[in-house]
Motif scaffolding. Structure first.
Motif, PDB file in Angstrom:
ATOM      1  N   TYR A 152       0.820  -1.220   0.000  1.00  0.00           N
ATOM      2  CA  TYR A 152       0.000   0.000   0.000  1.00  0.00           C
ATOM      3  C   TYR A 152       0.854   1.270   0.000  1.00  0.00           C
ATOM      4  CZ  TYR A 152      -4.089  -2.910   0.196  1.00  0.00           C
ATOM      5  OH  TYR A 152      -5.065  -3.833  -0.142  1.00  0.00           O
ATOM      6  N   PHE A 153       2.063   1.141  -0.565  1.00  0.00           N
ATOM      7  CA  PHE A 153       2.910   2.264  -0.975  1.00  0.00           C
ATOM      8  C   PHE A 153       3.417   3.132   0.176  1.00  0.00           C
ATOM      9  CE2 PHE A 153       0.165   1.184  -4.586  1.00  0.00           C
ATOM     10  CZ  PHE A 153       1.145   0.809  -5.490  1.00  0.00           C
ATOM     11  N   GLY A 154       3.572   2.525   1.365  1.00  0.00           N
ATOM     12  CA  GLY A 154       4.308   3.172   2.439  1.00  0.00           C
ATOM     13  C   GLY A 154       5.792   2.853   2.342  1.00  0.00           C
ATOM     14  N   GLU A 155       6.145   2.064   1.349  1.00  0.00           N
ATOM     15  CA  GLU A 155       7.542   1.737   1.057  1.00  0.00           C
ATOM     16  C   GLU A 155       7.674   1.556  -0.443  1.00  0.00           C
ATOM     17  OE1 GLU A 155      10.449  -2.071   1.691  1.00  0.00           O
ATOM     18  OE2 GLU A 155       9.437  -1.317   3.476  1.00  0.00           O
ATOM     19  N   ARG A 156       8.686   2.219  -1.029  1.00  0.00           N
ATOM     20  CA  ARG A 156       8.921   2.073  -2.459  1.00  0.00           C
ATOM     21  C   ARG A 156      10.415   1.956  -2.710  1.00  0.00           C
ATOM     22  NH1 ARG A 156       4.790   5.822  -2.366  1.00  0.00           N
ATOM     23  NH2 ARG A 156       6.016   7.666  -2.901  1.00  0.00           N
ATOM     24  N   GLU A 157      10.756   0.946  -3.479  1.00  0.00           N
ATOM     25  CA  GLU A 157      12.161   0.666  -3.791  1.00  0.00           C
ATOM     26  C   GLU A 157      12.993   0.544  -2.519  1.00  0.00           C
ATOM     27  OE1 GLU A 157      13.449   3.655  -6.510  1.00  0.00           O
ATOM     28  OE2 GLU A 157      12.133   2.973  -8.126  1.00  0.00           O
ATOM     29  N   GLY A 158      12.411  -0.086  -1.511  1.00  0.00           N
ATOM     30  CA  GLY A 158      13.106  -0.339  -0.254  1.00  0.00           C
ATOM     31  C   GLY A 158      13.187   0.843   0.687  1.00  0.00           C
ATOM     32  N   LYS A 159      12.613   1.990   0.313  1.00  0.00           N
ATOM     33  CA  LYS A 159      12.672   3.182   1.148  1.00  0.00           C
ATOM     34  C   LYS A 159      11.296   3.484   1.737  1.00  0.00           C
ATOM     35  CE  LYS A 159      16.458   5.332  -1.421  1.00  0.00           C
ATOM     36  NZ  LYS A 159      16.899   6.541  -2.179  1.00  0.00           N
ATOM     37  N   GLN A 160      11.273   3.878   3.005  1.00  0.00           N
ATOM     38  CA  GLN A 160      10.030   4.242   3.657  1.00  0.00           C
ATOM     39  C   GLN A 160       9.559   5.599   3.152  1.00  0.00           C
ATOM     40  OE1 GLN A 160       8.631   1.808   5.679  1.00  0.00           O
ATOM     41  NE2 GLN A 160      10.412   0.786   4.797  1.00  0.00           N
ATOM     42  N   VAL A 161       8.275   5.725   2.864  1.00  0.00           N
ATOM     43  CA  VAL A 161       7.691   6.979   2.407  1.00  0.00           C
ATOM     44  C   VAL A 161       6.364   7.195   3.132  1.00  0.00           C
ATOM     45  CG1 VAL A 161       8.776   6.969   0.132  1.00  0.00           C
ATOM     46  CG2 VAL A 161       6.598   5.796   0.460  1.00  0.00           C
TER      47      VAL A 161
END
Length: 223
Positions: A152-161
Protein backbone atom coordinates in the motif's frame (compact mmCIF):
# COMPACT_ATOMS: atom_id res chain seq x y z
CA UNK A 1 -18.65 41.74 -1.19
CA UNK A 2 -19.85 44.56 1.09
CA UNK A 3 -23.15 42.76 1.49
CA UNK A 4 -21.28 39.67 2.66
CA UNK A 5 -18.73 41.29 4.95
CA UNK A 6 -18.77 44.70 6.60
CA UNK A 7 -16.08 43.81 9.13
CA UNK A 8 -13.31 46.32 9.85
CA UNK A 9 -10.40 45.73 12.21
CA UNK A 10 -8.94 48.65 14.18
CA UNK A 11 -6.96 51.19 12.10
CA UNK A 12 -7.05 49.21 8.86
CA UNK A 13 -6.74 51.15 5.60
CA UNK A 14 -9.20 51.17 2.72
CA UNK A 15 -6.53 49.50 0.57
CA UNK A 16 -6.29 46.68 3.10
CA UNK A 17 -10.08 46.21 3.19
CA UNK A 18 -10.34 46.18 -0.61
CA UNK A 19 -7.57 43.59 -0.91
CA UNK A 20 -8.93 41.54 2.01
CA UNK A 21 -12.41 41.37 0.52
CA UNK A 22 -10.93 40.24 -2.79
CA UNK A 23 -9.07 37.53 -0.88
CA UNK A 24 -12.31 36.62 0.88
CA UNK A 25 -13.89 35.92 -2.49
CA UNK A 26 -11.04 33.50 -3.22
CA UNK A 27 -11.44 31.89 0.22
CA UNK A 28 -15.13 31.35 -0.42
CA UNK A 29 -14.33 29.76 -3.77
CA UNK A 30 -11.71 27.55 -2.11
CA UNK A 31 -14.22 26.49 0.55
CA UNK A 32 -16.64 25.43 -2.18
CA UNK A 33 -13.88 23.63 -4.09
CA UNK A 34 -12.72 21.85 -0.94
CA UNK A 35 -16.23 20.51 -0.38
CA UNK A 36 -16.58 19.54 -4.02
CA UNK A 37 -13.34 17.55 -3.87
CA UNK A 38 -14.46 15.92 -0.60
CA UNK A 39 -17.78 15.02 -2.26
CA UNK A 40 -15.94 13.39 -5.17
CA UNK A 41 -13.77 11.50 -2.68
CA UNK A 42 -16.86 10.25 -0.83
CA UNK A 43 -18.48 9.23 -4.12
CA UNK A 44 -15.65 7.01 -5.32
CA UNK A 45 -16.64 3.43 -6.06
CA UNK A 46 -15.05 0.82 -3.83
CA UNK A 47 -11.41 0.10 -4.56
CA UNK A 48 -9.85 -3.33 -4.39
CA UNK A 49 -10.36 -5.79 -1.56
CA UNK A 50 -7.65 -5.84 1.10
CA UNK A 51 -4.80 -7.94 -0.25
CA UNK A 52 -4.53 -9.98 2.93
CA UNK A 53 -5.42 -9.79 6.60
CA UNK A 54 -1.99 -8.55 7.66
CA UNK A 55 -0.65 -9.32 11.12
CA UNK A 56 0.82 -6.37 13.05
CA UNK A 57 2.72 -6.07 16.33
CA UNK A 58 1.44 -3.79 19.12
CA UNK A 59 3.85 -4.49 21.99
CA UNK A 60 4.05 -6.93 24.91
CA UNK A 61 3.87 -9.77 22.41
CA UNK A 62 0.41 -8.72 21.16
CA UNK A 63 -0.37 -9.45 17.53
CA UNK A 64 -3.30 -7.79 15.79
CA UNK A 65 -4.80 -8.56 12.40
CA UNK A 66 -5.82 -5.77 10.04
CA UNK A 67 -9.48 -6.73 10.47
CA UNK A 68 -9.16 -6.23 14.23
CA UNK A 69 -8.43 -2.52 13.73
CA UNK A 70 -12.14 -2.09 13.00
CA UNK A 71 -14.27 -1.54 16.08
CA UNK A 72 -17.78 -2.96 15.95
CA UNK A 73 -19.47 0.44 15.58
CA UNK A 74 -17.00 1.93 13.04
CA UNK A 75 -16.59 0.60 9.51
CA UNK A 76 -13.97 3.09 8.30
CA UNK A 77 -10.23 2.91 9.00
CA UNK A 78 -7.64 5.62 8.30
CA UNK A 79 -4.05 4.35 8.19
CA UNK A 80 -1.04 6.66 8.16
CA UNK A 81 2.25 5.04 7.19
CA UNK A 82 5.09 7.07 8.69
CA UNK A 83 8.70 6.96 7.62
CA UNK A 84 10.40 4.99 10.39
CA UNK A 85 12.96 2.63 8.91
CA UNK A 86 14.02 -0.34 11.06
CA UNK A 87 17.57 1.04 11.17
CA UNK A 88 16.48 4.46 12.47
CA UNK A 89 16.08 5.60 16.07
CA UNK A 90 13.56 8.33 15.14
CA UNK A 91 10.97 8.84 12.41
CA UNK A 92 11.51 11.41 9.72
CA UNK A 93 10.95 14.90 11.21
CA UNK A 94 7.98 15.66 8.96
CA UNK A 95 6.26 12.38 9.77
CA UNK A 96 6.96 13.15 13.41
CA UNK A 97 5.09 16.45 13.00
CA UNK A 98 2.15 14.72 11.32
CA UNK A 99 1.84 12.10 14.05
CA UNK A 100 2.09 14.83 16.70
CA UNK A 101 -1.02 16.33 15.12
CA UNK A 102 -2.82 13.00 14.81
CA UNK A 103 -2.03 12.20 18.43
CA UNK A 104 -3.52 15.51 19.52
CA UNK A 105 -6.75 14.82 17.64
CA UNK A 106 -6.97 11.04 17.96
CA UNK A 107 -9.58 11.12 20.72
CA UNK A 108 -11.88 13.14 18.48
CA UNK A 109 -11.07 11.36 15.21
CA UNK A 110 -11.82 7.95 16.75
CA UNK A 111 -15.26 9.09 17.81
CA UNK A 112 -16.20 8.62 14.14
CA UNK A 113 -13.58 6.40 12.49
CA UNK A 114 -10.78 4.01 13.35
CA UNK A 115 -7.23 5.39 13.19
CA UNK A 116 -3.86 3.61 13.10
CA UNK A 117 -0.29 4.81 12.55
CA UNK A 118 1.99 2.19 10.99
CA UNK A 119 5.78 2.13 11.21
CA UNK A 120 8.14 -0.34 9.58
CA UNK A 121 10.54 -0.37 12.55
CA UNK A 122 10.18 -3.11 15.17
CA UNK A 123 7.45 -2.42 17.69
CA UNK A 124 9.87 -2.03 20.60
CA UNK A 125 11.62 0.83 18.82
CA UNK A 126 8.32 2.43 17.81
CA UNK A 127 6.85 2.29 21.31
CA UNK A 128 10.05 3.55 22.93
CA UNK A 129 10.00 6.58 20.67
CA UNK A 130 6.24 7.04 21.09
CA UNK A 131 6.72 7.20 24.85
CA UNK A 132 9.46 9.81 24.47
CA UNK A 133 7.32 11.85 22.06
CA UNK A 134 4.27 11.49 24.36
CA UNK A 135 2.14 9.90 21.65
CA UNK A 136 -0.32 8.61 24.20
CA UNK A 137 -3.59 8.75 22.25
CA UNK A 138 -2.84 7.53 18.73
CA UNK A 139 -2.54 3.79 18.07
CA UNK A 140 0.96 2.82 16.91
CA UNK A 141 1.63 -0.55 15.28
CA UNK A 142 4.55 -2.20 13.50
CA UNK A 143 4.49 -3.74 10.04
CA UNK A 144 7.97 -5.20 10.51
CA UNK A 145 6.71 -8.75 9.91
CA UNK A 146 4.38 -8.16 6.96
CA UNK A 147 4.22 -6.56 3.50
CA UNK A 148 1.56 -3.91 4.17
CA UNK A 149 3.97 -1.00 3.58
CA UNK A 150 5.11 -2.38 0.24
CA UNK A 151 1.60 -3.34 -0.89
CA UNK A 152 0.00 0.00 0.00
CA UNK A 153 2.91 2.26 -0.97
CA UNK A 154 4.31 3.17 2.44
CA UNK A 155 7.54 1.74 1.06
CA UNK A 156 8.92 2.07 -2.46
CA UNK A 157 12.16 0.67 -3.79
CA UNK A 158 13.11 -0.34 -0.25
CA UNK A 159 12.67 3.18 1.15
CA UNK A 160 10.03 4.24 3.66
CA UNK A 161 7.69 6.98 2.41
CA UNK A 162 4.67 8.70 3.96
CA UNK A 163 1.28 7.44 2.81
CA UNK A 164 -2.34 7.80 3.87
CA UNK A 165 -4.82 5.03 3.05
CA UNK A 166 -8.50 4.67 3.88
CA UNK A 167 -10.37 1.38 4.11
CA UNK A 168 -14.03 0.44 4.47
CA UNK A 169 -15.43 -2.75 5.98
CA UNK A 170 -18.58 -4.13 4.37
CA UNK A 171 -19.78 -7.32 5.99
CA UNK A 172 -16.74 -9.57 6.28
CA UNK A 173 -14.85 -7.86 3.46
CA UNK A 174 -12.47 -4.89 3.65
CA UNK A 175 -11.95 -2.55 0.70
CA UNK A 176 -9.44 0.15 -0.05
CA UNK A 177 -11.31 3.41 -0.77
CA UNK A 178 -8.69 6.16 -1.07
CA UNK A 179 -4.93 6.75 -0.99
CA UNK A 180 -2.84 9.93 -1.00
CA UNK A 181 -1.90 9.62 -4.68
CA UNK A 182 -0.46 13.12 -4.94
CA UNK A 183 2.73 11.30 -4.01
CA UNK A 184 2.77 9.72 -7.49
CA UNK A 185 2.45 12.88 -9.60
CA UNK A 186 4.99 15.68 -10.19
CA UNK A 187 4.54 18.63 -7.81
CA UNK A 188 3.80 22.11 -9.06
CA UNK A 189 6.83 24.42 -9.39
CA UNK A 190 8.12 25.58 -6.02
CA UNK A 191 6.15 22.96 -4.10
CA UNK A 192 6.63 19.44 -2.88
CA UNK A 193 3.91 16.80 -3.31
CA UNK A 194 1.86 18.14 -0.34
CA UNK A 195 0.38 14.65 -0.16
CA UNK A 196 -0.29 14.79 3.59
CA UNK A 197 -1.24 18.45 4.01
CA UNK A 198 -4.88 17.44 4.25
CA UNK A 199 -4.23 15.95 7.72
CA UNK A 200 -1.29 18.18 8.75
CA UNK A 201 -2.08 21.23 10.95
CA UNK A 202 1.40 22.74 10.68
CA UNK A 203 1.21 24.05 7.12
CA UNK A 204 -2.39 25.16 7.44
CA UNK A 205 -1.38 27.48 10.28
CA UNK A 206 1.74 28.79 8.52
CA UNK A 207 -0.25 29.46 5.34
CA UNK A 208 -2.20 32.09 7.32
CA UNK A 209 0.92 34.14 8.02
CA UNK A 210 2.74 36.81 6.00
CA UNK A 211 5.90 34.66 5.96
CA UNK A 212 4.04 31.55 4.82
CA UNK A 213 5.74 28.18 4.71
CA UNK A 214 9.04 29.49 3.44
CA UNK A 215 10.92 27.88 0.57
CA UNK A 216 13.35 25.69 2.49
CA UNK A 217 12.03 25.42 6.07
CA UNK A 218 10.95 22.08 7.46
CA UNK A 219 10.07 21.12 11.05
CA UNK A 220 12.64 19.60 13.38
CA UNK A 221 12.01 17.02 16.06
CA UNK A 222 11.71 18.60 19.49
CA UNK A 223 11.19 16.25 22.42
Amino acid sequence: MKALNNTHFPNESSDYRTARNKLLEAEIALRKQTEEVAKQRRSLPLGGKLKEDYLFSEGNGKKTTFAEFFQEDKNTLVVYSMMFDPSWDQPCPMCNSIVDGLNGNARQITQRVNLVVVGRAPIEKLLSYAKEAEWNHVRIVSSFGNTYNQDYFGEREGKQVPMINVFLKKGNDIYHTWGSELTFVPPDPGQNERLADIIWPLWNVLDLTPEGRGKDWYPKIVL
